[in-house]
Scaffold this motif. Structure first.
Motif, PDB file in Angstrom:
ATOM      1  N   ARG A   1      23.323   6.565  -5.728  1.00 58.17           N
ATOM      2  CA  ARG A   1      24.066   6.004  -6.882  1.00 58.17           C
ATOM      3  C   ARG A   1      23.572   6.503  -8.180  1.00 58.17           C
ATOM      4  N   CYS A   2      22.230   6.470  -8.123  1.00 51.90           N
ATOM      5  CA  CYS A   2      21.313   6.615  -9.394  1.00 51.90           C
ATOM      6  C   CYS A   2      21.300   8.397  -9.412  1.00 51.90           C
TER       7      CYS A   2
ATOM      8  N   THR B   1       0.664  -1.095   0.159  1.00 54.45           N
ATOM      9  CA  THR B   1       0.045   0.029  -0.070  1.00 54.45           C
ATOM     10  C   THR B   1       0.771   1.275  -0.031  1.00 54.45           C
ATOM     11  N   LEU B   2       2.136   1.116   0.057  1.00 49.54           N
ATOM     12  CA  LEU B   2       2.917   2.464   0.069  1.00 49.54           C
ATOM     13  C   LEU B   2       3.059   3.037  -1.238  1.00 49.54           C
ATOM     14  N   PRO B   3       3.157   3.999  -1.524  1.00 45.21           N
ATOM     15  CA  PRO B   3       3.285   4.790  -2.509  1.00 45.21           C
ATOM     16  C   PRO B   3       4.578   4.505  -3.530  1.00 45.21           C
ATOM     17  N   GLU B   4       4.512   4.439  -4.753  1.00 42.36           N
ATOM     18  CA  GLU B   4       5.932   4.142  -5.366  1.00 42.36           C
ATOM     19  C   GLU B   4       5.969   5.104  -6.451  1.00 42.36           C
ATOM     20  N   LYS B   5       7.316   5.258  -7.076  1.00 38.76           N
ATOM     21  CA  LYS B   5       7.775   6.180  -8.037  1.00 38.76           C
ATOM     22  C   LYS B   5       8.778   5.240  -8.998  1.00 38.76           C
ATOM     23  N   ASN B   6       9.091   5.653 -10.268  1.00 42.61           N
ATOM     24  CA  ASN B   6       9.810   4.986 -11.063  1.00 42.61           C
ATOM     25  C   ASN B   6      11.077   5.911 -10.751  1.00 42.61           C
ATOM     26  N   CYS B   7      12.206   5.384 -10.937  1.00 42.82           N
ATOM     27  CA  CYS B   7      13.452   6.194 -10.765  1.00 42.82           C
ATOM     28  C   CYS B   7      13.861   6.411 -12.427  1.00 42.82           C
ATOM     29  N   PRO B   8      14.038   7.801 -12.639  1.00 38.80           N
ATOM     30  CA  PRO B   8      14.415   8.220 -13.931  1.00 38.80           C
ATOM     31  C   PRO B   8      15.722   7.395 -14.762  1.00 38.80           C
ATOM     32  N   VAL B   9      16.554   7.097 -13.787  1.00 38.30           N
ATOM     33  CA  VAL B   9      17.780   6.574 -14.215  1.00 38.30           C
ATOM     34  C   VAL B   9      17.803   5.276 -14.596  1.00 38.30           C
TER      35      VAL B   9
ATOM     36  N   ARG C   1      24.016  10.257  -8.400  1.00 38.16           N
ATOM     37  CA  ARG C   1      25.216  10.607  -8.908  1.00 38.16           C
ATOM     38  C   ARG C   1      25.334  10.216 -10.404  1.00 38.16           C
ATOM     39  N   ASN C   2      24.607   9.325 -10.891  1.00 37.58           N
ATOM     40  CA  ASN C   2      24.636   8.924 -12.396  1.00 37.58           C
ATOM     41  C   ASN C   2      23.682   9.466 -13.413  1.00 37.58           C
ATOM     42  N   ARG C   3      22.949  10.505 -12.794  1.00 33.42           N
ATOM     43  CA  ARG C   3      21.769  10.893 -13.701  1.00 33.42           C
ATOM     44  C   ARG C   3      22.057  11.511 -14.976  1.00 33.42           C
ATOM     45  N   GLY C   4      23.410  11.956 -14.981  1.00 31.73           N
ATOM     46  CA  GLY C   4      23.744  12.366 -16.342  1.00 31.73           C
ATOM     47  C   GLY C   4      24.217  11.311 -17.424  1.00 31.73           C
ATOM     48  N   ALA C   5      24.669  10.066 -16.752  1.00 31.20           N
ATOM     49  CA  ALA C   5      25.287   9.151 -17.405  1.00 31.20           C
ATOM     50  C   ALA C   5      24.230   8.458 -18.508  1.00 31.20           C
ATOM     51  N   ALA C   6      24.750   7.845 -19.621  1.00 35.15           N
ATOM     52  CA  ALA C   6      23.797   6.912 -20.359  1.00 35.15           C
ATOM     53  C   ALA C   6      23.556   5.765 -19.733  1.00 35.15           C
ATOM     54  N   HIS C   7      22.548   5.267 -19.675  1.00 31.93           N
ATOM     55  CA  HIS C   7      22.342   4.021 -19.189  1.00 31.93           C
ATOM     56  C   HIS C   7      21.364   3.461 -20.289  1.00 31.93           C
ATOM     57  N   GLY C   8      21.590   1.855 -20.376  1.00 33.21           N
ATOM     58  CA  GLY C   8      20.646   1.401 -21.202  1.00 33.21           C
ATOM     59  C   GLY C   8      20.988  -0.275 -21.665  1.00 33.21           C
TER      60      GLY C   8
END
Length: 54
Positions: free
Chosen positions: A44-45, A12-20, A47-54
């Motif tokens: 960690r995410c 029942t806890l609210p959730e969000k999705n990490c953009p990284v 700090r790495n928000r500008g790095a390309a992930h995929g």
């Protein structure tokens, strides 16, 4: 006598999705005051928000 506290089930806890990492993360007590401002699931995410992930 055991102390009765208001508890919530994890489902029942609210959730969000990490953009990284694009994984869902749930509300935590330490984020209670600024849940609206929380964007990343971890340091960690954040700090790495500008790095390309995929």
């Amino acid at each position: 006598m055991p102390r009765v506290t208001e508890s919530r089930k994890k489902s029942t806890l609210p959730e969000k999705n990490c953009p990284v990492c694009r994984r869902p993360f749930a509300w935590r007590r330490k984020w209670a005051r600024d849940w609206e401002a929380v964007r990343y699931c971890s340091e960690r995410c954040s700090r790495n928000r500008g790095a390309a992930h995929g």
